[in-house]
Each structure stands twice: as C-alpha cells, then as structure tokens.
Design an enzyme around this catalytic site. Sequence first.
Site, PDB file in Angstrom:
ATOM      1  N   ARG A 207      -1.505 -13.429   0.984  1.00 22.24           N
ATOM      2  CA  ARG A 207      -0.242 -14.112   1.203  1.00 22.24           C
ATOM      3  C   ARG A 207      -0.452 -15.116   2.333  1.00 22.24           C
ATOM      4  O   ARG A 207      -0.562 -14.724   3.501  1.00 22.24           O
ATOM      5  CB  ARG A 207       0.866 -13.118   1.565  1.00 22.24           C
ATOM      6  CG  ARG A 207       1.169 -12.092   0.478  1.00 22.24           C
ATOM      7  CD  ARG A 207       1.765 -12.747  -0.763  1.00 22.24           C
ATOM      8  NE  ARG A 207       2.061 -11.774  -1.806  1.00 22.24           N
ATOM      9  CZ  ARG A 207       1.227 -11.443  -2.779  1.00 22.24           C
ATOM     10  NH1 ARG A 207       0.022 -12.008  -2.826  1.00 22.24           N
ATOM     11  NH2 ARG A 207       1.575 -10.560  -3.696  1.00 22.24           N
TER      12      ARG A 207
ATOM     13  N   THR B 212       0.824  -1.216   0.000  1.00 23.60           N
ATOM     14  CA  THR B 212       0.000   0.000   0.000  1.00 23.60           C
ATOM     15  C   THR B 212       0.854   1.260   0.000  1.00 23.60           C
ATOM     16  O   THR B 212       0.415   2.309  -0.485  1.00 23.60           O
ATOM     17  CB  THR B 212      -0.968   0.003   1.192  1.00 23.60           C
ATOM     18  OG1 THR B 212      -0.233  -0.153   2.415  1.00 23.60           O
ATOM     19  CG2 THR B 212      -1.985  -1.131   1.071  1.00 23.60           C
ATOM     20  N   LEU B 213       2.071   1.182   0.541  1.00 25.89           N
ATOM     21  CA  LEU B 213       2.975   2.336   0.453  1.00 25.89           C
ATOM     22  C   LEU B 213       3.383   2.576  -0.982  1.00 25.89           C
ATOM     23  O   LEU B 213       3.424   3.724  -1.454  1.00 25.89           O
ATOM     24  CB  LEU B 213       4.194   2.132   1.341  1.00 25.89           C
ATOM     25  CG  LEU B 213       5.211   3.279   1.475  1.00 25.89           C
ATOM     26  CD1 LEU B 213       6.186   3.358   0.331  1.00 25.89           C
ATOM     27  CD2 LEU B 213       4.526   4.634   1.672  1.00 25.89           C
TER      28      LEU B 213
ATOM     29  N   ASP C 107       0.634  -3.058  -7.345  1.00 22.53           N
ATOM     30  CA  ASP C 107       0.526  -1.827  -6.564  1.00 22.53           C
ATOM     31  C   ASP C 107       0.447  -0.606  -7.471  1.00 22.53           C
ATOM     32  O   ASP C 107      -0.331   0.322  -7.229  1.00 22.53           O
ATOM     33  CB  ASP C 107       1.728  -1.689  -5.628  1.00 22.53           C
ATOM     34  CG  ASP C 107       1.965  -2.932  -4.797  1.00 22.53           C
ATOM     35  OD1 ASP C 107       0.996  -3.675  -4.545  1.00 22.53           O
ATOM     36  OD2 ASP C 107       3.124  -3.167  -4.405  1.00 22.53           O
TER      37      ASP C 107
END
Length: 329
Positions: free
Chosen positions: A193, A57-58, A284
């Site tokens: 995961r 998410t970063l 992402d």
Amino acid sequence: MTFPTSAGPVAMRREKEAQPAMPADLMGRRVACFGECMLELRTRPDGLLSRGYGGDTLNTAVYLARLGVAVEYVTALGDDDFSTEMLRAWEEEGVGTAYVRRIPGCLPGLYVIETDPQGERRFLYWRDAAPVRRLFDPDHGRGTEAALAGAGLVYLSGISLSLFAGAAREALFAALEQARASGAVIAFDTNFRPRGWPDLTEARNAYGRMLTLAQVVLAGCEDVDALTGCGTPQQVLAWLDDAGVPEAVVKLAEPGCLVRGDGPPQAVPVPGKVSPVDTTAAGDSFAAGYLAARLRGEAPIAAALAGHRLAAVVITHPGAIIPREAMSG
C-alpha cells in the site's frame, strides 16, 4: 508438512548455501500472525456506519483459527474499551492473545470502508499513532521476539512491514531471522500500500530484504507492479525467483493464481463463478485457506484451490470477517 527448499539466484542476495530443511509436520506447532488490527467502520446502504474490526493479518488469523489451526496474533493495542472488546472477540474466535501488548494511553487505529456497486472497496485510514508502531520499543520488543521465535510458522504482510521504520524495522528483521534459525517457516504476503511508505526506495529496500527471509510468498500482480513496475505474472515470478523465494503464489484476476514450488509454475483457476458483494479480505482469506492446507501436508496446487474456495465464500458477504455459520457450507 514439507515446503520446497531450493534456493535460486538472488537479487537482494540470499545466501547460496542450501536452505534449512523444513519440519516434516508443523500442524502441532503454533502459527504467529504478525501485524495490526484496527476498528472498522463500514458504510451501510442506508448511509449509517456499522462498527467492527479488521486488519489483513488479523483477518488471516481468524480464518486460520476457524480452519482448526492453532494461531496467536502478535500485535499491540491500547488500554481502552475498544481494545478490550477486540481482544475478547479474537479469543472467542480461538485466536490466541498471549502476545498482544497493551500500551497505556493509546487507542487502536481506525479505518472506514466504502464499497461501490461492483463490490470494490476504498479505505480511509486514521492510524499514524496506533500502538502497534511501538511494538519494538525497549519495553515491549523482547516479548515480540519470543512470540515469533517460538512459532512453527510466522505470517506477515507488506502492511506489517510498513508499520515500522529505522531501528524498529531492524528489530523486526532480527526477530524474523531468529524465528527462521529456530525452525519457523516465514510466509509473506506482498500486500503493498503506497500510502504506508514515505517513498518507493525505502519500500523496495524493505521488500528486498524481506524476500531474503521468506520461504513462502503470496504476491499480487497489482501490488508488485506498484512497487517494482513488474506488472505481468511472468515478471512477478521472475522477481521472486531472483530473490530465491522457494515457494510462490501469484494472485491474479484470471485464471485465479499461478503456483510455483519445486516445479514449473502452474495456473490454478478459481473453481466456479463468483459474484462478489464485498472483496474485503479476499486475499487474507485466500492466505488462510492456502496456509492451512499446506500445514495439513497438502501440495501447493491443492492448497491454492483451498484458498480459492474460502475466498469465494468470504467475498459474497459484507465486511472482513464473515459470520462463522457462513463458512459451514
């Protein structure tokens, strides 16, 4: 921006009443990306390691900021020099850090990337004591709830979910419910995961509840297959339909993705052939391109093309965060 608001039949029972209308324009409101960032060690061709940072998410938050979206990252770090270095790097990228909690005595998580000749990668993690896992402790939880409740769009992933258990996960769901009640759109990437979960039953229950909250879901066939046994695109769409998810993107190796909004699913191929160097952050960056386009008011199919274009650039460079100048083309 108007997201679809239709509610379908539900598996983990989403309420059947009409979904609340989405704000017509979210572009002026803050996006909150929620999750964990870790130190990244990448194996170079000479066998040495280069240091950076990353987290699903970063990575999305950085690419959203580069695309002109006002974004805050909601997480926790330690009070060490590595954590300070990460904060400075995020701020230089234009990612807001007002809602990053600093927890004394903690160190950030760590992962190592090993990449094969085809560009596929393997991750090794050291993260069990990462400070983000304390984000919903009594001393920190209220700030996190306020960060999510004040956002126009909240983005998180299955990895974000796996960081919490018990009362902390309940607090996360309560914060998401509060954000929705305040008018936020909840966007969720399945990003499952297995190693992050004690067992499949707990993961399935958490994902089922998450789908009752999410208005936009980005799903990977391999992720969902590992979680549910639903391995085909049609099965994944059925899984999302049964949960009443209004807007769904199913990511595929071929043709690229399936997008389902108000109408029937449509295939959106990747425009052009891409030879990957490193597929880290492919999903992402796709999420960033997709959400940024939706925030500009573009339709889901156009947004998927925007996601493909950004991901195609990202995977031709090593590492999760590519040089800013590489995006200018």
